[in-house]
Design an enzyme around this catalytic site. Structure first.
Site, PDB file in Angstrom:
ATOM      1  N   GLY A  17       0.821  -1.064   0.011  1.00 36.52           N
ATOM      2  CA  GLY A  17      -0.054   0.058  -0.037  1.00 36.52           C
ATOM      3  C   GLY A  17       0.999   1.219  -0.059  1.00 36.52           C
ATOM      4  CG  ASP A  62       4.562  -5.105  17.101  1.00 35.37           C
ATOM      5  OD1 ASP A  62       3.804  -4.084  16.884  1.00 35.37           O
ATOM      6  OD2 ASP A  62       4.302  -6.002  18.028  1.00 35.37           O
ATOM      7  CG  ASN A  89       2.046   3.940   5.934  1.00 35.12           C
ATOM      8  OD1 ASN A  89       1.251   4.501   5.457  1.00 35.12           O
ATOM      9  ND2 ASN A  89       2.524   2.565   5.526  1.00 35.12           N
ATOM     10  CE1 TYR A 162      -7.768   4.418  10.515  1.00 34.38           C
ATOM     11  CE2 TYR A 162      -9.176   6.060   9.627  1.00 34.38           C
ATOM     12  CZ  TYR A 162      -7.955   5.604   9.510  1.00 34.38           C
ATOM     13  OH  TYR A 162      -7.192   5.634   8.291  1.00 34.38           O
ATOM     14  CE  LYS A 166      -4.697   6.723  10.671  1.00 35.72           C
ATOM     15  NZ  LYS A 166      -3.373   6.363  10.684  1.00 35.72           N
ATOM     16  CB  ILE A 197      -5.924   5.380  -0.546  1.00 37.54           C
ATOM     17  CG1 ILE A 197      -5.655   6.978   0.114  1.00 37.54           C
ATOM     18  CG2 ILE A 197      -4.768   5.250  -1.300  1.00 37.54           C
ATOM     19  CD1 ILE A 197      -5.775   8.098  -1.043  1.00 37.54           C
ATOM     20  CB  THR A 199      -4.449   0.615  -0.346  1.00 39.90           C
ATOM     21  OG1 THR A 199      -5.355   1.255   0.961  1.00 39.90           O
ATOM     22  CG2 THR A 199      -3.704   1.868  -0.775  1.00 39.90           C
ATOM     23  CD  GLN A 269     -17.666  17.036  -0.936  1.00 43.12           C
ATOM     24  OE1 GLN A 269     -18.778  16.555  -1.671  1.00 43.12           O
ATOM     25  NE2 GLN A 269     -17.231  15.781  -0.655  1.00 43.12           N
TER      26      GLN A 269
END
Length: 269
Positions: A17, A62, A89, A162, A166, A197, A199, A269
């Site tokens: 990815g 890890d 990443n 999530y 982030k 994306i 991936t 948007q």
């Protein structure tokens, strides 16, 4: 422009990815690259870089392990002769409702997406300071790039863990950038925020929304996510890799604590 000649980069989650494309692009732009991942297929990414004339090593790593971070940063410096770029990443996605999520689920997302970024930044700063003390040249500055997401800027349902992680990466990045700047370390810290994306992780998102009954079919899911990106297409891993290369290079030497949004207009948007 956007060159990183002679610099040494460590890229986590680089077996596939965005991580794999980033490792390969950094190598094409002149960097020596440590490809790290828990997946042994990262060795093939390093082999592909070497076959293309670049210099790369694979480190099984890890990102949630402090001992692994100590070993990976030390091996990167000792083997490749420097430490100028870190790309945090490695990460996972989880789509799950609040009521069904367990504390272990929450902690698993946090350990990879947040703890890994904290540990990586901590030990990269130490390695970069050490490299500087040894007189290893680095151009204008050294750079840490943390992978956040549009999910670190806006909220969506069924993604609380999530989004928390982030959003945490986004603000952690700003604080770390100011700390490095105020202490005179000459280390820039920035975050990058992809849209959806195409991936394995992107496919997982589309699969999960159909499983949850939010959208009828895989084709419907693709069309719905496409409509969320006004530019008219979904992102490719190389779109993000190019943004990371910019943040790693001296072309972005006046940027720190910034967030680079690469989302095809998703958040506009």
């Amino acid at each position: 422009m956007n060159r990183v000649d002679g610099k040494v980069a460590l890229v986590t989650g680089a077996a596939r990815g965005i991580g794999a494309e980033t490792a390969k692009l950094l190598a094409k732009a002149g960097a020596k690259v440590a490809v790290t991942d828990i997946m042994d297929s990262g060795e093939q990414v390093a082999a592909d870089i070497r076959a293309d004339g670049g210099e790369a090593i694979f480190i099984r790593h890890d990102a949630t392990s402090e001992e692994d971070w100590k070993r990976a940063t030390r091996e990167t410096f000792d083997t490749l002769g420097g430490f100028e770029i870190l790309v945090n990443n490695a990460g996972i996605y989880m789509m799950m409702g609040l009521e069904e999520m367990t504390l272990d689920d929450w902690r698993r997302v946090s350990s990879i997406n947040l703890d890994g970024v904290f540990l990586g930044t901590k030990y990269a700063v130490q390695a970069m300071k050490y490299a500087a003390s040894k007189g290893v040249p680095c151009g204008a500055s050294r750079a840490i790039i943390n992978l956040s997401s549009v999910a670190g800027i806006i909220g969506m349902p069924l993604g609380t863990a999530y989004h928390m992680s982030k959003g945490g990466v986004r603000l952690f990045t700003k604080s770390a950038a100011l700390e490095c700047a105020r202490l005179g370390y000459n280390i820039r810290v920035n975050s990058i925020h992809p849209g959806l994306i195409e991936t394995d992780m992107g496919s997982e998102v589309m699969r999960r929304v159909t499983e949850k009954g939010l959208i009828g079919s895989a084709n419907d899911a693709h069309a719905a996510f496409l409509a969320m990106h006004p530019i008219g297409r979904l992102g490719q891993a190389m779109d993000i890799a190019k943004g990371i290369l910019f943040l790693a290079s001296d072309d972005s030497s006046f940027m720190t604590g910034s967030e680079l949004v690469v989302d095809g207009g998703f958040t506009a948007q």
